[in-house]
Design an enzyme around this catalytic site. Sequence first.
Site, PDB file in Angstrom:
ATOM      1  N   LYS A 131      12.148  -3.908   8.071  1.00 45.43           N
ATOM      2  CA  LYS A 131      11.462  -5.207   7.969  1.00 45.43           C
ATOM      3  C   LYS A 131      12.352  -6.261   7.302  1.00 45.43           C
ATOM      4  O   LYS A 131      11.925  -7.375   7.069  1.00 45.43           O
ATOM      5  CB  LYS A 131      10.137  -5.050   7.224  1.00 45.43           C
ATOM      6  N   ASP A 136      -3.146  -1.170  11.803  1.00 43.54           N
ATOM      7  CA  ASP A 136      -2.058  -1.311  12.771  1.00 43.54           C
ATOM      8  C   ASP A 136      -2.567  -1.639  14.169  1.00 43.54           C
ATOM      9  O   ASP A 136      -1.851  -2.229  14.965  1.00 43.54           O
ATOM     10  CB  ASP A 136      -1.227  -0.012  12.800  1.00 43.54           C
ATOM     11  N   PHE A 182       4.858  -3.448   0.667  1.00 35.54           N
ATOM     12  CA  PHE A 182       4.318  -2.232   0.068  1.00 35.54           C
ATOM     13  C   PHE A 182       4.363  -1.115   1.088  1.00 35.54           C
ATOM     14  O   PHE A 182       4.190  -1.371   2.287  1.00 35.54           O
ATOM     15  CB  PHE A 182       2.859  -2.444  -0.379  1.00 35.54           C
ATOM     16  N   LYS A 227      11.653   1.628   5.786  1.00 33.85           N
ATOM     17  CA  LYS A 227      10.743   0.501   6.066  1.00 33.85           C
ATOM     18  C   LYS A 227      11.312  -0.811   5.542  1.00 33.85           C
ATOM     19  O   LYS A 227      11.235  -1.846   6.172  1.00 33.85           O
ATOM     20  CB  LYS A 227       9.389   0.803   5.398  1.00 33.85           C
ATOM     21  N   PRO A 233      -0.525  -7.824  14.959  1.00 34.00           N
ATOM     22  CA  PRO A 233       0.745  -8.422  14.532  1.00 34.00           C
ATOM     23  C   PRO A 233       1.181  -7.817  13.206  1.00 34.00           C
ATOM     24  O   PRO A 233       0.334  -7.501  12.359  1.00 34.00           O
ATOM     25  CB  PRO A 233       0.397  -9.905  14.344  1.00 34.00           C
ATOM     26  N   ASP A 234       2.491  -7.625  13.018  1.00 34.69           N
ATOM     27  CA  ASP A 234       2.999  -7.184  11.712  1.00 34.69           C
ATOM     28  C   ASP A 234       3.274  -8.453  10.904  1.00 34.69           C
ATOM     29  O   ASP A 234       4.277  -9.142  11.111  1.00 34.69           O
ATOM     30  CB  ASP A 234       4.273  -6.336  11.872  1.00 34.69           C
ATOM     31  N   ILE A 235       2.347  -8.756  10.010  1.00 34.31           N
ATOM     32  CA  ILE A 235       2.383 -10.046   9.301  1.00 34.31           C
ATOM     33  C   ILE A 235       3.641 -10.158   8.451  1.00 34.31           C
ATOM     34  O   ILE A 235       4.349 -11.167   8.471  1.00 34.31           O
ATOM     35  CB  ILE A 235       1.121 -10.192   8.413  1.00 34.31           C
ATOM     36  N   ASN A 280      -8.978   0.428   7.081  1.00 30.54           N
ATOM     37  CA  ASN A 280      -8.137   1.314   6.284  1.00 30.54           C
ATOM     38  C   ASN A 280      -8.793   1.516   4.935  1.00 30.54           C
ATOM     39  O   ASN A 280      -9.541   0.654   4.483  1.00 30.54           O
ATOM     40  CB  ASN A 280      -6.769   0.664   6.042  1.00 30.54           C
ATOM     41  N   LYS A 331     -24.064  -4.586  20.630  1.00 35.77           N
ATOM     42  CA  LYS A 331     -23.930  -3.220  20.127  1.00 35.77           C
ATOM     43  C   LYS A 331     -23.791  -2.240  21.296  1.00 35.77           C
ATOM     44  O   LYS A 331     -24.580  -2.275  22.249  1.00 35.77           O
ATOM     45  CB  LYS A 331     -25.164  -2.864  19.287  1.00 35.77           C
TER      46      LYS A 331
HETATM   47  O1  C5P Z   1       1.933  -0.371   7.721  1.00 37.84           O
HETATM   48  P1  C5P Z   1       3.283  -0.348   7.049  1.00 37.84           P
HETATM   49  O2  C5P Z   1       3.509   0.884   6.273  1.00 37.84           O
HETATM   50  O3  C5P Z   1       4.399  -0.743   7.960  1.00 37.84           O
HETATM   51  O4  C5P Z   1       3.169  -1.499   5.940  1.00 37.84           O
HETATM   52  C1  C5P Z   1       4.271  -1.887   5.174  1.00 37.84           C
HETATM   53  C2  C5P Z   1       4.097  -3.304   4.729  1.00 37.84           C
HETATM   54  O5  C5P Z   1       3.851  -4.155   5.839  1.00 37.84           O
HETATM   55  C3  C5P Z   1       2.957  -3.573   3.753  1.00 37.84           C
HETATM   56  O6  C5P Z   1       3.465  -4.492   2.811  1.00 37.84           O
HETATM   57  C4  C5P Z   1       1.875  -4.214   4.604  1.00 37.84           C
HETATM   58  O7  C5P Z   1       1.103  -5.130   3.870  1.00 37.84           O
HETATM   59  C5  C5P Z   1       2.677  -4.912   5.689  1.00 37.84           C
HETATM   60  N1  C5P Z   1       2.013  -4.962   7.006  1.00 37.84           N
HETATM   61  C6  C5P Z   1       1.682  -6.180   7.575  1.00 37.84           C
HETATM   62  N2  C5P Z   1       1.114  -6.225   8.809  1.00 37.84           N
HETATM   63  C7  C5P Z   1       0.849  -5.100   9.487  1.00 37.84           C
HETATM   64  C8  C5P Z   1       1.169  -3.843   8.926  1.00 37.84           C
HETATM   65  C9  C5P Z   1       1.739  -3.812   7.676  1.00 37.84           C
HETATM   66  O8  C5P Z   1       1.919  -7.216   6.943  1.00 37.84           O
HETATM   67  N3  C5P Z   1       0.288  -5.176  10.701  1.00 37.84           N
END
Ligand code: C5P
Length: 393
Positions: A336, A274, A318, A332, A300-302, A205, A284
């Site tokens: 979350k 994502d 954020f 969001k 994973p969404d941390i 990103n 390669k």
């Molecule tokens: O990607 P998204 O807009 O959902 O991100 C919102 C928040 O979630 C941000 O704070 C980002 O650091 C966190 N996040 C995360 N793990 C992910 C995607 C986003 O912790 N895989």
Amino acid sequence: MKHIVLGISGGIAAYKSAELLRLLMKQGHSVQVVMTEAACHFISPTTLQALSGRPVYLDQWDERTPNNMAHINLGREADAIVIAPASADFIAKLAHGMADDLLSTLCLARNCPLMIAPAMNREMWQNKATARNIAQLTSDGVEILGPGTGLQACGETGMGRMLEPSELAEHIISSSQPKLFLGKKFLITAGPTYEAIDPVRGITNQSSGKMGYAIARAARESGAEVVLVSGPVSLATPVNVRRINVKSAEEMRDAVMREVAACDIFISVAAVADYRVANRSFQKIKKGSSALTLELVANPDILAEVAALEHPPYCVGFAAESENLAEHAEQKRRAKRLPLLVGNIAQDAIGQDDNELVLFDEQGSYPLPRADKLTLARQLMQHIALRHIGARK
Ligand code: C5P
């Protein structure tokens, strides 16, 4: 904004004190200059008076102070005293608690923090007597700023140069931040993640890490212990912050999960990818003639994982959106289950030194107008302190 007494002792670096004064005033601080007699051989009190807009004080017998107690009055008004430059002689005086002129008397009679910026020839700095005096002042709680190293006015090169005014101003401003989070531990993610396709290619990103690093610094300045889990960026680690380097989202998740139990506040600033490649190649991939298809799987969404823990820390997310900020950000935040979410417009923020934020929490939304990222990070600290621990400015 703070009121600072800027003490100037005798050294050639005194000409730089005028610039330091201007930088502090530009940040909105008021500055009272007090000079030693020796300092007046290097820079004129008139210059400093014109720049500070206040009379400059030179000796303890000055009749301008109504009760003739300049050494008490000037110090009582100050949030901090900064001696720049601090000559070897003045440092020796301070270390011994001497009080034979206005500036040294003021330092002895103070009830606020004292910072000194040593400036002297390298042999004088290395002299055991100076080392002893500096050690004494450090153990007395005086903050020693520098010195730096480089070419000296005497033509020699070495340690003993006064730090540059911009560096000193930064130190002074950061150490005068309110200690809102003493005893608290922050865990912060920053930067992008990098998901390998093969040993030379990857998906990432756009993220410079500047906002996350500014937040780590602001948290540290507020007295917190800070762990920064960072994706690949080219930024210096903020002073006294523990940094853990990671590349992929999975590595970032593992590092966060290892650290999270001990933390009070989690701020997820990282632009986490994502998706990652399902079967990354360890060799390669050769360029073929036809199209290459990659299979991507969700990372994973941390943040969501941390927020869903049985005893989660105070979680701050954020959201970088390209449009409809308020709508997407609030959505969001709820999805979350976050007490606080920081929104910004992606195209305005990425890679820039300044930004514009909107804070969304249970009680409403709060715009933070355009400013440099460190200023915004400090404002964010105030908001978290108010909401999370009920602390005021
Ligand atoms: O990607 P998204 O807009 O959902 O991100 C919102 C928040 O979630 C941000 O704070 C980002 O650091 C966190 N996040 C995360 N793990 C992910 C995607 C986003 O912790 N895989």
